[in-house]
Design a protein around this motif. Structure first.
Motif, PDB file in Angstrom:
ATOM      1  N   ASP A 240       5.338 -10.746 -12.518  1.00  0.00           N
ATOM      2  CA  ASP A 240       6.120 -11.967 -12.686  1.00  0.00           C
ATOM      3  C   ASP A 240       5.638 -13.043 -11.710  1.00  0.00           C
ATOM      4  OD1 ASP A 240       8.827 -13.549 -11.726  1.00  0.00           O
ATOM      5  OD2 ASP A 240       8.805 -13.116 -13.877  1.00  0.00           O
ATOM      6  N   ASN A 241       5.374 -14.239 -12.245  1.00  0.00           N
ATOM      7  CA  ASN A 241       4.827 -15.320 -11.416  1.00  0.00           C
ATOM      8  C   ASN A 241       5.800 -15.757 -10.324  1.00  0.00           C
ATOM      9  OD1 ASN A 241       2.357 -15.469 -12.774  1.00  0.00           O
ATOM     10  ND2 ASN A 241       3.193 -16.842 -14.344  1.00  0.00           N
ATOM     11  N   ASP A 242       7.093 -15.854 -10.673  1.00  0.00           N
ATOM     12  CA  ASP A 242       8.077 -16.266  -9.664  1.00  0.00           C
ATOM     13  C   ASP A 242       8.158 -15.252  -8.535  1.00  0.00           C
ATOM     14  OD1 ASP A 242       8.655 -18.518 -11.137  1.00  0.00           O
ATOM     15  OD2 ASP A 242      10.297 -17.547 -12.249  1.00  0.00           O
ATOM     16  N   LEU A 243       8.126 -13.978  -8.901  1.00  0.00           N
ATOM     17  CA  LEU A 243       8.154 -12.942  -7.869  1.00  0.00           C
ATOM     18  C   LEU A 243       6.900 -13.017  -7.011  1.00  0.00           C
ATOM     19  CD1 LEU A 243       9.384  -9.338  -8.171  1.00  0.00           C
ATOM     20  CD2 LEU A 243       7.091  -9.696  -7.299  1.00  0.00           C
ATOM     21  N   LEU A 244       5.742 -13.250  -7.662  1.00  0.00           N
ATOM     22  CA  LEU A 244       4.487 -13.323  -6.915  1.00  0.00           C
ATOM     23  C   LEU A 244       4.505 -14.486  -5.932  1.00  0.00           C
ATOM     24  CD1 LEU A 244       1.652 -12.231  -6.478  1.00  0.00           C
ATOM     25  CD2 LEU A 244       0.871 -13.714  -8.348  1.00  0.00           C
ATOM     26  N   LYS A 245       5.037 -15.628  -6.363  1.00  0.00           N
ATOM     27  CA  LYS A 245       5.117 -16.776  -5.462  1.00  0.00           C
ATOM     28  C   LYS A 245       6.049 -16.493  -4.291  1.00  0.00           C
ATOM     29  CE  LYS A 245       4.213 -20.238  -9.050  1.00  0.00           C
ATOM     30  NZ  LYS A 245       4.779 -21.389  -9.797  1.00  0.00           N
ATOM     31  N   ALA A 246       7.201 -15.869  -4.600  1.00  0.00           N
ATOM     32  CA  ALA A 246       8.157 -15.570  -3.535  1.00  0.00           C
ATOM     33  C   ALA A 246       7.571 -14.581  -2.536  1.00  0.00           C
ATOM     34  CB  ALA A 246       9.449 -15.019  -4.135  1.00  0.00           C
TER      35      ALA A 246
ATOM     36  N   TYR B  42      10.805  -6.424   1.735  1.00  0.00           N
ATOM     37  CA  TYR B  42      11.392  -7.719   1.405  1.00  0.00           C
ATOM     38  C   TYR B  42      12.381  -7.520   0.259  1.00  0.00           C
ATOM     39  CZ  TYR B  42       7.044  -9.138   3.726  1.00  0.00           C
ATOM     40  OH  TYR B  42       6.008  -9.260   4.602  1.00  0.00           O
ATOM     41  N   ASP B  43      13.335  -8.435   0.176  1.00  0.00           N
ATOM     42  CA  ASP B  43      14.299  -8.428  -0.931  1.00  0.00           C
ATOM     43  C   ASP B  43      14.088  -9.673  -1.775  1.00  0.00           C
ATOM     44  OD1 ASP B  43      15.676  -6.039  -0.273  1.00  0.00           O
ATOM     45  OD2 ASP B  43      16.706  -7.109   1.344  1.00  0.00           O
ATOM     46  N   TYR B  44      14.156  -9.465  -3.069  1.00  0.00           N
ATOM     47  CA  TYR B  44      13.979 -10.579  -3.996  1.00  0.00           C
ATOM     48  C   TYR B  44      15.077 -10.483  -5.057  1.00  0.00           C
ATOM     49  CZ  TYR B  44      11.991 -13.490  -7.695  1.00  0.00           C
ATOM     50  OH  TYR B  44      11.810 -14.442  -8.661  1.00  0.00           O
TER      51      TYR B  44
ATOM     52  N   ASP C 121      17.748  -7.565  -9.284  1.00  0.00           N
ATOM     53  CA  ASP C 121      17.532  -7.422  -7.845  1.00  0.00           C
ATOM     54  C   ASP C 121      16.319  -6.527  -7.631  1.00  0.00           C
ATOM     55  OD1 ASP C 121      19.824  -8.912  -7.145  1.00  0.00           O
ATOM     56  OD2 ASP C 121      21.090  -7.155  -7.492  1.00  0.00           O
ATOM     57  N   TYR C 122      15.476  -6.903  -6.669  1.00  0.00           N
ATOM     58  CA  TYR C 122      14.253  -6.155  -6.392  1.00  0.00           C
ATOM     59  C   TYR C 122      14.162  -5.884  -4.896  1.00  0.00           C
ATOM     60  CZ  TYR C 122      12.666  -7.871 -10.991  1.00  0.00           C
ATOM     61  OH  TYR C 122      12.555  -8.167 -12.323  1.00  0.00           O
ATOM     62  N   TYR C 123      13.492  -4.779  -4.575  1.00  0.00           N
ATOM     63  CA  TYR C 123      13.017  -4.619  -3.210  1.00  0.00           C
ATOM     64  C   TYR C 123      11.492  -4.522  -3.279  1.00  0.00           C
ATOM     65  CZ  TYR C 123      12.452   0.454  -3.976  1.00  0.00           C
ATOM     66  OH  TYR C 123      12.073   1.682  -4.439  1.00  0.00           O
ATOM     67  N   VAL C 124      10.828  -5.173  -2.329  1.00  0.00           N
ATOM     68  CA  VAL C 124       9.371  -5.298  -2.321  1.00  0.00           C
ATOM     69  C   VAL C 124       8.842  -4.656  -1.047  1.00  0.00           C
ATOM     70  CG1 VAL C 124       7.425  -6.895  -2.420  1.00  0.00           C
ATOM     71  CG2 VAL C 124       9.555  -7.453  -3.616  1.00  0.00           C
ATOM     72  N   LEU C 125       7.814  -3.814  -1.191  1.00  0.00           N
ATOM     73  CA  LEU C 125       7.157  -3.184  -0.049  1.00  0.00           C
ATOM     74  C   LEU C 125       5.700  -3.619  -0.020  1.00  0.00           C
ATOM     75  CD1 LEU C 125       8.530   0.473  -0.368  1.00  0.00           C
ATOM     76  CD2 LEU C 125       9.437  -1.374   1.041  1.00  0.00           C
ATOM     77  N   SER C 126       5.231  -3.985   1.155  1.00  0.00           N
ATOM     78  CA  SER C 126       3.828  -4.417   1.276  1.00  0.00           C
ATOM     79  C   SER C 126       3.170  -3.700   2.446  1.00  0.00           C
ATOM     80  CB  SER C 126       3.750  -5.936   1.475  1.00  0.00           C
ATOM     81  OG  SER C 126       4.208  -6.293   2.764  1.00  0.00           O
ATOM     82  N   ARG C 127       1.882  -3.426   2.253  1.00  0.00           N
ATOM     83  CA  ARG C 127       1.086  -2.794   3.315  1.00  0.00           C
ATOM     84  C   ARG C 127      -0.222  -3.566   3.433  1.00  0.00           C
ATOM     85  NH1 ARG C 127       1.232   2.400   5.683  1.00  0.00           N
ATOM     86  NH2 ARG C 127       0.026   2.183   7.617  1.00  0.00           N
ATOM     87  N   TYR C 128      -0.443  -4.102   4.607  1.00  0.00           N
ATOM     88  CA  TYR C 128      -1.641  -4.916   4.822  1.00  0.00           C
ATOM     89  C   TYR C 128      -2.827  -4.006   5.132  1.00  0.00           C
ATOM     90  CZ  TYR C 128      -4.764  -8.435   6.795  1.00  0.00           C
ATOM     91  OH  TYR C 128      -5.835  -9.241   7.063  1.00  0.00           O
ATOM     92  N   ILE C 129      -3.947  -4.239   4.387  1.00  0.00           N
ATOM     93  CA  ILE C 129      -5.185  -3.470   4.589  1.00  0.00           C
ATOM     94  C   ILE C 129      -6.177  -4.422   5.236  1.00  0.00           C
ATOM     95  CG2 ILE C 129      -6.933  -2.036   3.484  1.00  0.00           C
ATOM     96  CD1 ILE C 129      -4.958  -1.697   1.155  1.00  0.00           C
ATOM     97  N   GLU C 130      -6.329  -4.299   6.524  1.00  0.00           N
ATOM     98  CA  GLU C 130      -7.077  -5.286   7.301  1.00  0.00           C
ATOM     99  C   GLU C 130      -8.565  -5.347   6.953  1.00  0.00           C
ATOM    100  OE1 GLU C 130      -7.467  -6.693  11.976  1.00  0.00           O
ATOM    101  OE2 GLU C 130      -6.671  -4.709  11.460  1.00  0.00           O
TER     102      GLU C 130
ATOM    103  N   THR D 222      10.240  -2.820  -6.959  1.00  0.00           N
ATOM    104  CA  THR D 222      11.076  -1.988  -7.834  1.00  0.00           C
ATOM    105  C   THR D 222      12.350  -2.744  -8.175  1.00  0.00           C
ATOM    106  OG1 THR D 222      10.245   0.030  -6.785  1.00  0.00           O
ATOM    107  CG2 THR D 222      12.283   0.217  -8.062  1.00  0.00           C
ATOM    108  N   ARG D 223      12.681  -2.750  -9.440  1.00  0.00           N
ATOM    109  CA  ARG D 223      13.944  -3.357  -9.879  1.00  0.00           C
ATOM    110  C   ARG D 223      15.049  -2.318  -9.717  1.00  0.00           C
ATOM    111  NH1 ARG D 223      16.641  -4.670 -14.969  1.00  0.00           N
ATOM    112  NH2 ARG D 223      15.223  -3.253 -16.023  1.00  0.00           N
ATOM    113  N   THR D 224      16.012  -2.622  -8.846  1.00  0.00           N
ATOM    114  CA  THR D 224      17.047  -1.637  -8.494  1.00  0.00           C
ATOM    115  C   THR D 224      18.162  -1.551  -9.529  1.00  0.00           C
ATOM    116  OG1 THR D 224      18.235  -3.308  -7.203  1.00  0.00           O
ATOM    117  CG2 THR D 224      16.612  -1.957  -6.039  1.00  0.00           C
TER     118      THR D 224
END
Length: 576
Positions: free
Chosen positions: A214-220, A235-237, A243-252, A262-264
């Motif tokens: 989703d573009n809006d989710l990607l922008k957020a 993050y929460d979106y 409602d979504y929860y977003v998890l990110s892991r940075y790969i340096e 994930t849509r809860t």
């Protein structure tokens, strides 16, 4: 306690209980939702770490192969050997290096191709020896990861180690290209189910994903990302419907983010449905409870309150009250029994009052009949003896004797005043002083003069003081009547200076007065009668008390304890 539990309190308790139940359910629902969400997030983090581990292994493998061929002697001296060797040997040398590169592809699932590019000679050896394959190598000047045309490369250059901090131009470049489809397939391992999605975001611009994002989710998400290599960031979106929860892991090393969301709603929807069902159930219970309370109030509580009110009226002395309201079958018999009981009580009180009036009238007539006839005879003989030489004494005796008997003969009421009762006793004392040497004193406070009192209650005690006290001791001649009041009672103390009684005699006399039957003979009957009348009229705390006074004679204390009704009368008299 039950009588004081009003309907309003019961309703408050019922509503409070429902609100407490609703609050507990809300808390439990929130805890369940939080626990479920925490478990989902924990599982997603574990999956994300798992994919990150696989990706680290792939990058390590690509890095290792790049460094291996950059430092390989056959590759380093390949150009010089090609010049010295024949065409055949040169081709064989080339084939040998390419075969070694292809062997790596056979043992690796993640590497798509490996190539070596010599910048000065612009020669290129690769497992994919096409013109497009060599283009990414031309611009490379240093080792590292790059995204080229939607593919991920790792480039190693020679010289691999720079000497003395000087940057030497690259002689050749070794490039390892990873399989894009394989990297995208790793994203499947980072999602829970169809409600989840995962993607790679390179340089916060280029997106790799197997599903549409989703573009809006990607922008957020793009606006919230911060590079934290060692941890997974949540993050929460929220949208209007999801409602979504977003998890990110940075790969340096590759400057990329591995992101899963994930849509809860799909997980929490059963809990929401249960919550709605429970709320509907609570409302139904509340409605049913209020209906039951209203029915109870209309059919039971109101009738119980009516019955309580009627009983209170009966306690206050209203025996004419009846329950005339129409009622149902449950209370019809009870109300009918109440009306019958009150009617019986009313008849009983009427009968009791009649019997009491008759008893008091009989007692009064009995007391009038018990007046000692010898007193009259002695008085008449005294008049005869002094008639010839003391007309004044005859007049005084006749006057007080007439007042004395007029009080007796006209006594047709159950209560007189304290003043009239003491005047009657004074007539008796004056008559006695005319025939004997007797001194008396009566002390009556003015505010107690109109106090109502049962008749013929003082004179018998005064007569007893003269006959059994003064006449039994030589020289005795004093009688006092002292009236006082306390907070709840009136005391009338009658004292004489006669022979008195010992403590044993006083105890014996008190025992006789406590008996339910009068003593045998005529001695003590008068005091027993006075004591019994005081208790019957004014209660068990009233009666006669005996003690020895300072003269050595006997003091009789007449205690009159006023009940609530009598106390009100007394208070009114005292104020007047």
């Amino acid at each position: 306690m039950l009588r004081k539990m009003y309907m309003k309190r019961f309703i408050y308790f019922f509503v409070f209980f429902l609100l407490l139940t609703l609050s507990l359910f809300f808390v439990m629902n929130r805890l369940s939702s939080k626990t479920l969400e925490d478990n989902l997030i924990g599982a997603s983090k574990n999956q994300l770490d798992y994919v990150k581990g696989i990706l680290d292994g792939i990058m390590y493998e690509a890095n290792m192969y790049g460094v291996q061929f950059a430092a390989d002697s056959d590759v380093r001296f390949y150009q010089s050997q090609v010049i010295e060797l024949s065409n055949y040997d040169s081709q064989m040398k080339k084939n040998e290096i390419v075969d070694r590169l292809r062997q790596i592809l056979l043992s690796s699932r993640s590497i798509e191709s490996i190539g070596i590019y010599w910048k000065s000679e612009e020669s290129f050896l690769s497992t994919n020896n096409t013109l497009e394959a060599r283009l990414p190598f031309k611009e490379v000047q240093e080792r590292g990861w790059r995204i080229v045309e939607g593919s991920l490369y790792y480039f190693a250059v020679y010289p691999y180690i720079q000497k003395n901090g000087k940057v030497e131009p690259a002689q050749y470049v070794v490039g390892v290209k990873l399989k894009t489809d394989y990297l995208k397939s790793l994203l499947k391992k980072a999602v829970n189910n169809d409600s989840s999605n995962a993607f790679f975001l390179f340089n916060q611009q280029q997106l790799w994903s197997e599903k549409e994002v989703d573009n809006d989710l990607l922008k957020a998400v793009n606006s919230m990302l911060t590079p934290q290599p060692e941890s997974t960031v949540k993050y929460d979106y929220h949208t209007k419907s999801d409602d979504y929860y977003v998890l990110s892991r940075y790969i340096e090393p590759i400057d990329a983010y591995l992101i899963t969301y994930t849509r809860t709603n799909d997980f929490l929807q059963p809990l929401d449905r249960n919550r709605k069902v429970f709320l509907v159930s609570i409302l139904a219970v509340l409605t049913l409870g209020l209906f039951v309370i209203f029915t109870f109030y209309r059919n039971y509580y109101r009738n119980i309150r009516l019955l309580e009110k009627k009983f209170s009226q009966v306690e206050q002395g209203n025996h004419n009250t009846r329950i005339t309201e129409n009622t149902d079958k449950e209370f019809y018999s009870l109300f009918r029994s109440f009306n019958h009981m009150v009617a019986e009580i009313q008849e009983l009180f009427v009968s009791l009052k009649t019997e009491t009036d008759l008893r008091r009238s009989a007692e009064l007539k009995q007391l009038q009949a018990q007046i000692n006839p010898h007193f009259l005879y002695n008085s008449l003989f005294y008049i005869m003896s002094v008639a010839q030489f003391s007309p004044d004494a005859v007049m005084r005796m006749s006057k007080h004797l007439a007042e004395y008997y007029r009080y007796l003969t006209k006594l047709d009421q159950h209560e007189v005043t304290l003043e009239s009762e003491l005047q009657f006793a004074e007539h008796f004392l004056i008559i006695m002083t005319l025939s004997k040497k007797i001194e008396y004193k009566i002390d009556l406070p003015a505010e107690l003069a109109s106090l109502p009192l049962t008749p013929l209650i003082i004179q018998p005690v005064v007569e007893n003081a003269i006959q059994h006290g003064i006449e039994g001791r030589q020289g005795a001649h004093q009688v006092t009547i002292d009236v006082k009041r306390t907070q709840t009672a009136i005391t009338i103390r009658i004292s004489d200076d006669g022979k008195g009684l010992s403590q044993e005699d006083i105890h014996r006399l008190e025992t006789q007065l406590e008996s339910d039957t009068p003593p045998e003979g005529i001695r003590g009957v008068g005091l027993w009668n006075v004591n019994r009348r005081l208790r019957n009229t004014y209660g068990e705390l009233s009666g006669l008390q005996f003690s020895t006074n300072d003269w050595g004679g006997l003091s009789v204390l007449m205690l009159i304890d006023f009940s609530a009704e009598k106390g009100e009368t007394y208070a009114t008299t005292d104020r007047g």
